[in-house]
Design an enzyme around this catalytic site. Structure first.
Site, mmCIF file in Angstrom:
data_model
loop_
_atom_site.group_PDB
_atom_site.id
_atom_site.type_symbol
_atom_site.label_atom_id
_atom_site.label_comp_id
_atom_site.label_asym_id
_atom_site.label_seq_id
_atom_site.Cartn_x
_atom_site.Cartn_y
_atom_site.Cartn_z
ATOM 1 N N HIS A 74 58.267 51.093 6.962
ATOM 2 C CA HIS A 74 57.867 51.712 5.704
ATOM 3 C C HIS A 74 56.994 50.724 4.928
ATOM 4 O O HIS A 74 57.129 49.514 5.074
ATOM 5 C CB HIS A 74 59.094 52.067 4.872
ATOM 6 C CG HIS A 74 59.871 53.207 5.436
ATOM 7 N ND1 HIS A 74 59.285 54.408 5.737
ATOM 8 C CD2 HIS A 74 61.166 53.331 5.766
ATOM 9 C CE1 HIS A 74 60.215 55.226 6.207
ATOM 10 N NE2 HIS A 74 61.368 54.592 6.244
ATOM 11 N N ARG B 162 61.093 60.719 14.862
ATOM 12 C CA ARG B 162 61.513 61.484 13.685
ATOM 13 C C ARG B 162 60.424 62.473 13.309
ATOM 14 O O ARG B 162 59.233 62.148 13.320
ATOM 15 C CB ARG B 162 61.803 60.569 12.496
ATOM 16 C CG ARG B 162 62.289 61.366 11.272
ATOM 17 C CD ARG B 162 62.835 60.479 10.167
ATOM 18 N NE ARG B 162 61.792 59.820 9.419
ATOM 19 C CZ ARG B 162 61.787 59.699 8.075
ATOM 20 N NH1 ARG B 162 62.770 60.233 7.357
ATOM 21 N NH2 ARG B 162 60.827 59.063 7.464
ATOM 22 N N GLU C 12 69.412 64.377 3.162
ATOM 23 C CA GLU C 12 68.855 63.408 2.225
ATOM 24 C C GLU C 12 68.773 63.860 0.771
ATOM 25 O O GLU C 12 68.657 63.018 -0.113
ATOM 26 C CB GLU C 12 67.477 62.942 2.701
ATOM 27 C CG GLU C 12 66.579 64.028 3.244
ATOM 28 C CD GLU C 12 65.406 63.485 4.047
ATOM 29 O OE1 GLU C 12 64.980 62.353 3.795
ATOM 30 O OE2 GLU C 12 64.925 64.202 4.935
ATOM 31 N N ASP D 135 65.766 59.423 -0.718
ATOM 32 C CA ASP D 135 65.413 60.682 -1.362
ATOM 33 C C ASP D 135 66.558 61.249 -2.178
ATOM 34 O O ASP D 135 66.334 61.932 -3.182
ATOM 35 C CB ASP D 135 64.940 61.693 -0.318
ATOM 36 C CG ASP D 135 63.513 61.404 0.143
ATOM 37 O OD1 ASP D 135 62.620 61.389 -0.715
ATOM 38 O OD2 ASP D 135 63.302 61.169 1.334
ATOM 39 N N ARG E 226 69.016 53.184 4.941
ATOM 40 C CA ARG E 226 68.940 52.352 3.737
ATOM 41 C C ARG E 226 67.569 51.695 3.613
ATOM 42 O O ARG E 226 66.912 51.388 4.587
ATOM 43 C CB ARG E 226 70.004 51.248 3.772
ATOM 44 C CG ARG E 226 71.431 51.771 3.756
ATOM 45 C CD ARG E 226 72.423 50.607 3.766
ATOM 46 N NE ARG E 226 73.798 51.084 3.726
ATOM 47 C CZ ARG E 226 74.450 51.387 2.611
ATOM 48 N NH1 ARG E 226 73.846 51.258 1.448
ATOM 49 N NH2 ARG E 226 75.696 51.816 2.649
ATOM 50 N N ARG F 44 56.676 59.672 -2.369
ATOM 51 C CA ARG F 44 57.730 59.132 -1.515
ATOM 52 C C ARG F 44 58.625 58.183 -2.325
ATOM 53 O O ARG F 44 58.208 57.600 -3.320
ATOM 54 C CB ARG F 44 57.125 58.389 -0.328
ATOM 55 C CG ARG F 44 56.469 59.325 0.661
ATOM 56 C CD ARG F 44 56.091 58.602 1.939
ATOM 57 N NE ARG F 44 55.712 59.579 2.946
ATOM 58 C CZ ARG F 44 56.562 60.230 3.711
ATOM 59 N NH1 ARG F 44 57.849 60.007 3.601
ATOM 60 N NH2 ARG F 44 56.138 61.098 4.594
#
Length: 882
Positions: free
Chosen positions: A141, A396, A506, A543, A581, A713
């Site tokens: 990320h 994913r 989420e 989220d 996490r 995001r």
């Protein structure tokens, strides 16, 4: 923590800072260094309670000419990165990887002693560790703000600090180390700290593989050696040879949720890169083994395999080396798009493991155990952990993309629109097709490009060895049909390869319904025949916190896990929870040991998957000593949660949390969702609008380019608030809940009881305390004064800062402390050391944001770069981005 240890850290900060000062003086002159010192001095005065110092600092920064803004931001950014190096070195040296209160450092040896006293036998301890299944999933990320080329220089600087400590009695060596240190800091100063282009998903994967090559490759066998020694001492036996309590997986190149840059072609390339890198690393091991295993004594099994070779071990290793070289050549040819014309390759872990095991058993059989348990055992441990792919690659995708595939397909086949069917109709269709022997997807079906990409991903699955792939994760999963859809695509397109399928829950609503969804899924005989008696479920932290606020989300995550444990137990299914996490508190971050032990009892039953992302990978696994300690912490926490689980919460505590979460959620939503001034305030006061220009990662900052905060995001959402030091996502709502409860009879006593006796609540308060200490309402207020001119927005800012002040007071009452971080001196000192260097960056960032707005976004490239450097520097100083 003793003063001499603190002094060690201070000395290293001073050495690195002085060297940076000399480097800057050589480049820009002594006068510029004096300017930096003036700024730092004013910031320090401001931090010591002198409001005049803070006012003078702001005035000084506002008077800086444009030409000075970039070098000034770079100077403070570089110092903060050097301070991080000093702290990281300190943590590695004194085994302080995570931030704990004195006396609570987790140690495996102590835990094993406690487990023995609690009645667990030595055999049980060995079996628990041997069967432990902990997977640390490396993700990319966009939170790692530091370029890989600088990371390499910083690692070399850390080596110099080690050299300085080990050569104090050798003046000549000391001089050489000092010279090398000056050289490296000069290199770092003259290197652009901001990437010019976003990294591709392949670049991110290469970065992940580099962490394995430079750190984990050494840390993994060291971890097993230490574990072996502990077990020999406490249980009288070693860890089984093929045991791998901790393994590594990756999302880099497999996480396509909201990232159009991750395609089937990219996933295939990343898988080939892993094979190439693994082969290259094993060849280095094999070269060392061939050099060292020159013995002639061998057992009959090895002799039967290699014949009358005078050096049987070298003969077998030579044959194995040829296959590994062929594997590396095959992977390289695949990456280059060329055919491979070499010999047979290594396709499975066992093909690499078995010959090495033959050597090991032979050495032990002929009495050469000492040699067997040297570098050969290290290589066997690496094969057990890394296999032939280094990591397992997870995939994913968002559930709506699978829905789109079946909507197009059912329309093409004249069956109607899958999108319009209810859940029962979808399940009937999917279960029927899962048992059908005929193919569902026509060979010449002309589908949309998006659907073709989904199908191509499953074709990649079909073309790979099962052990190369991890789990298929479905984000935004809400119904059993979301899981069945992936199972059907795997059957239709994925060939013989079937992966575990993990729905990701989420949002707050999804978490509340997670148990019901899994209950209905496991009740389907067609699904159970397919999945067997194992189920993986992913819990989303980012989220859910953005959706509901941190306190409400944390309680929903806890309750969802409890329900999932109960549901799977009732169905006779082994549950593995996958914790998504992030690095910050607002995304479920925090010390791993405390986080794991605060989970519901029974939720960590020898198995766990957890993401490690962005800069946290470097902080926890970037250097062998740090990585070794991080692995010990995970093993210790999972073993403790399995053998000595935390107590279940009292019914009264549950009622208390229900009430607190309800108040917190209402307060959070009232501000973020219902206050019409909130979104304009957020966009005016934070650098959110400039984040898109910061080339942090391959993923866009928004799921959609239209829409408001809801499309942003979780990572940039938290990044933006961190930059202004208001840290709003991690605390908004908690203050209202605590203040209200403290005003009621018995409120303080109840909250303090929960804190001392319930790990979940105690850990939550610890994270809130750390976060509150990093926040700074004075800095947040300056951003408002400089960037906001609408009275309504200024009123909202004042209200938010008032809410935070009340939270701090309530928190200190519950903790029974006079100030924050009284019991965690290392974090307290780290923040104090950095503040005089972060404060100028905040002032400069606000100034640059205003100049950018005044110029209608058309400031010079140098000032644009300076703005990005302030973001990187503040992130480095706070050790948190997203």
């Amino acid at each position: 923590m003793s003063d001499d240890l603190h002094e060690s850290l201070r000395d290293n900060v001073r050495v690195l800072g002085d060297s940076l000062g000399r480097t800057i003086a050589d480049d820009l002159g002594e006068g510029f260094v004096d300017k930096i010192e003036s700024i730092r001095g004013l910031a320090k005065r401001g931090r010591q309670g002198d409001p005049e110092g803070r006012r003078e600092l702001i005035e000084y920064l506002r008077r800086l000419p444009d030409r000075d803004l970039l070098p000034v931001t770079r100077a403070f950014n570089q110092f903060l990165n050097l301070a991080n190096i000093a702290e990281q070195h300190y943590r590695a040296r004194f085994r302080r990887v995570e931030d704990y209160k004195p006396g609570s450092q987790p140690e495996l040896g102590d835990l094993i002693t406690r487990a023995r006293k609690a009645g667990h036998s030595p055999r049980e301890l060995v079996e628990s560790l041997a069967s432990m299944r902990v997977e640390l999933v490396l993700t990319a990320h966009p939170t790692e703000v530091i370029r890989r080329t600088l990371i390499q220089k910083y690692d070399a600087i850390d080596d110099c600090l080690t050299g300085l400590e080990s050569t104090v009695d050798s003046p000549e060596k000391l001089t050489r180390v000092h010279g090398r240190l000056e050289e490296l800091i000069s290199q770092a100063w003259h290197t652009d700290e901001i990437r010019h282009e976003r990294p591709t998903p392949v670049d991110e994967a290469k970065w992940g593989f580099a962490v394995i090559e430079n750190s984990l490759w050494q840390a993994v066998p060291d971890f097993h050696r230490d574990l072996d020694s502990l077990l020999l001492e406490s249980a009288g036996e070693r860890l089984p040879l093929d045991a791998a309590p901790l393994r590594f997986a990756s999302w880099m190149g497999g996480d396509r949720d909201g990232n159009p840059n991750v395609t089937a072609k990219v996933t295939r390339e990343v898988l080939l890169l892993g094979r190439w890198m693994a082969a290259d690393l094993y060849l280095r091991d094999l070269d060392q083994l061939k050099a060292e295993l020159s013995m002639w004594k061998a057992n009959s099994a090895l002799r039967a395999e290699v014949g009358d070779a005078p050096e049987p071990y070298r003969e077998l290793l030579k044959r194995l080396t040829a296959k590994v070289e062929a594997t590396r050549d095959w992977a390289k040819a695949g990456l280059d798009g060329e055919p491979h014309e070499g010999g047979p390759i290594i396709e499975h872990r066992d093909q690499l493991y078995a010959p090495l095991l033959s050597c090991y058993r032979s050495l032990c059989d002929v009495g050469l155990d000492t040699i067997a348990n040297g570098v050969l055992l290290d290589t066997l441990r690496r094969v057990a952990v890394f296999g032939v792919t280094l990591t397992k690659l997870d995939l994913r995708q968002e559930s709506s993309r699978h829905t789109q595939v079946f909507d197009e397909l059912t329309d093409y086949l004249g069956l109607g629109h899958y999108q319009d069917w209810n859940e029962e109709q979808r399940q009937d269709f999917l279960l029927g097709e899962l048992t059908s022997r005929r193919p569902l997807i026509p060979r010449r079906w002309e589908c949309s490009g998006e659907t073709r990409e989904v199908i191509d991903t499953f074709r990649v699955i079909a073309s790979e060895q099962r052990e190369a792939l991890g789990t298929y994760i479905i984000s935004m999963a809400g119904q059993p049909s979301d899981v069945l859809a992936v199972a059907l695509l795997m059957k239709e397109v994925g060939g013989d390869v079937t992966l575990p399928i993990a729905p990701l829950f989420e949002t707050l609503d999804d978490l509340n319904r997670a148990g019901d969804v899994i209950d209905r899924l496991l009740a389907l005989p067609g699904y159970r025949r397919l999945a067997g008696d194992e189920q993986e479920v992913m819990i989303g932290y980012s989220d859910s916190a953005k959706d509901a606020g941190q306190l409400a989300a944390a309680w929903a995550q806890y309750r969802a896990q409890e329900t999932l444990v109960e549901v799977c137990k009732r169905h006779g299914v082994d549950l593995t929870l996958f914790h998504g996490r992030g690095g910050t508190v607002g995304r479920g971050g925090g010390p791993a040991h405390a986080a794991i032990l605060s989970q519901p009892p029974g939720s960590v039953n020898g198995s766990l998957r957890v993401t490690e992302q962005g800069e946290m990978i470097r902080f926890k696994f970037g250097q062998p000593d740090i990585a070794l300690r991080s692995m010990e912490i995970y093993a210790c926490a999972v073993l403790e949660a399995t053998l000595l689980p935390p107590p279940a919460p009292e019914p009264a505590w549950r009622e208390e949390m229900d009430h607190l979460a309800g108040v917190a959620h209402q307060a959070y939503v009232g501000v973020v969702r219902e206050n019409p001034d909130f979104v304009p305030y957020f966009r005016a006061v934070t650098p959110e609008g400039s984040l898109g220009r910061l080339p942090l990662g391959s993923r866009p900052t928004k799921r959609r380019q239209d829409g408001g905060v809801e499309t942003l995001r979780a990572i940039p959402w938290i990044f933006a608030w961190t930059q202004t030091r208001l840290m709003l996502p991690a605390w908004l709502g908690s203050g209202e809940a605590f203040v209200q409860r403290l005003a009621e009879p018995g409120g303080l006593e109840r909250l303090q009881e929960m804190r001392s006796r319930w790990p979940f609540f105690g850990t939550y308060l610890d994270m809130l305390e750390m976060l509150s200490a990093k926040a700074d309402t004075d800095i947040a207020a300056y951003y408002e004064r400089r960037l906001v001119d609408e009275p309504g927005l200024l009123e909202l800012g004042e209200e938010l800062r008032g809410r935070f002040t009340k939270l701090q007071a309530a928190l200190l009452d519950i903790l029974d402390q006079r100030e924050l971080l009284e019991n965690t001196p290392l974090i307290h000192q780290a923040i104090e050391v950095r503040n005089p260097y972060i404060d100028p960056l905040h002032g400069l960032q606000a100034e640059l944001l205003q100049r950018n707005r005044d110029a209608d976004g058309a400031i010079s490239p140098a000032l644009t770069r300076a703005l990005m450097v302030t973001m990187a520097g503040i992130s480095a100083g706070l050790r948190n981005t997203g």
